[in-house]
Design an enzyme around this catalytic site. Structure first.
Site, PDB file in Angstrom:
ATOM      1  CG  ASN A   1      11.503   7.296 -66.047  1.00  0.00           C
ATOM      2  OD1 ASN A   1      10.399   7.817 -66.194  1.00  0.00           O
ATOM      3  ND2 ASN A   1      12.512   7.984 -65.523  1.00  0.00           N
TER       4      ASN A   1
ATOM      5  CG  ASP B   1      11.142  15.674 -60.653  1.00  0.00           C
ATOM      6  OD1 ASP B   1      11.332  14.496 -60.299  1.00  0.00           O
ATOM      7  OD2 ASP B   1      12.069  16.486 -60.838  1.00  0.00           O
TER       8      ASP B   1
END
Ligand code: FPP
Length: 262
Positions: free
Chosen positions: A81, A33
């Site tokens: 995503n 991340d």
């Protein structure tokens, strides 16, 4: 035992630590991340963060392999995503083409085998080809497995597994009373990792403390380590720091440690 130097996440102090080579987590899973924030801090477009993040994958894969990690699973693209802007999704889909196009010789040199889990049939044809070629080109490698989660989601994985089991029940091949954890394990995308299917250590970078639909079943007894570094800044020392923290934990799997059993 071998030494490494780490920087304290809050005080910034540098300290020398010893890693126990006999207790390296066999399977490490990472939620990579912070690519976007890394880029924003440098007034760069988000995709610059993903590009740097791809270079970090190369560094960390080699470092993990040298440390004796057996499986490194990386959350590269989730089933959620796709909600990102088209240009970012298109860039993320091109990354495996770039990554494998340049890095497969290095992977082979390091005896690293590529594996992928996720709904890869939904990826663009060029991405699918890059992945399939990398798997084929590293098939003979017997060292660490570099397992990319690509278009992967933990809930979707469980739904697919349940559908397969239900089909067996419907066709009369399976009695519902025979359904157990081993049977579900065999239906998951980690099945071919055998005894190494469940991560021992789960790392998330960038300070966020959530699972984001990653390996929901497999992390039941994983140790979680959250690191402040954004993924593009993650490196060998950060990996060693996370492993060191793992080595300070006492895994009990719901039982007791020997000294509390008395
Ligand atoms: C999360 O950061 C990162 C991703 C969604 C993509 C991860 C992909 C890579 C690190 C490159 C993968 C490389 C290969 C070889 C497939 P974010 O964009 O959510 O960051 P933010 O939370 O700071 O916005």
């Amino acid at each position: 035992m071998f030494s490494f130097f780490s920087k304290d996440q809050t005080t910034g102090e540098v300290a020398e630590h010893q890693l126990d080579e006999a207790n390296i987590p066999a399977h490490i899973a990472i939620i990579m991340d912070g690519n976007g924030r890394w880029a924003q801090q440098r007034h760069l477009p988000r995709i610059a963060g993903h590009k740097q993040g791809m270079n970090t994958v190369k560094t960390v894969a080699k470092a993990a392999s040298h440390l004796g990690v057996k499986v490194l699973t990386l959350y590269a693209f989730s089933t959620e995503n796709w909600k990102r802007p088209n240009a970012e999704v298109n860039y993320l889909m091109k990354l495996p083409v770039d990554f494998f196009g340049t890095f497969v010789p290095d992977l082979i040199k390091n005896n690293i085998r590529v594996k992928v889990m996720g709904y890869t049939d939904q990826l663009p044809a060029a991405t699918q080809k890059a992945v399939a070629d990398a798997i084929a080109d590293t098939r003979h490698c017997t060292g660490m497995v570099l397992n990319f989660a690509l278009n992967y989601g933990g809930r979707a994985e469980l739904v697919t597994a349940v559908q397969h089991v239900a089909q067996q029940v419907q066709s009369g091949q399976l009695d519902p009373a025979e359904i157990d954890e081993t049977m579900l394990d065999r239906q998951l995308m980690t099945a071919d990792l055998g005894e190494l299917r469940d991560p021992d250590l789960l790392i998330r970078t960038s300070g966020e403390k959530r699972l984001s639909n990653f390996m929901l079943w497999q992390v039941a007894y994983s140790e979680f380590v959250f690191m402040q570094e954004h993924w593009p800044d993650f490196d060998q020392t950060a990996l060693e720091t996370a492993i060191y923290e793992y080595q300070q934990r006492h895994r009990r799997y719901g039982g007791l440690t020997p000294d509390t059993e008395k």
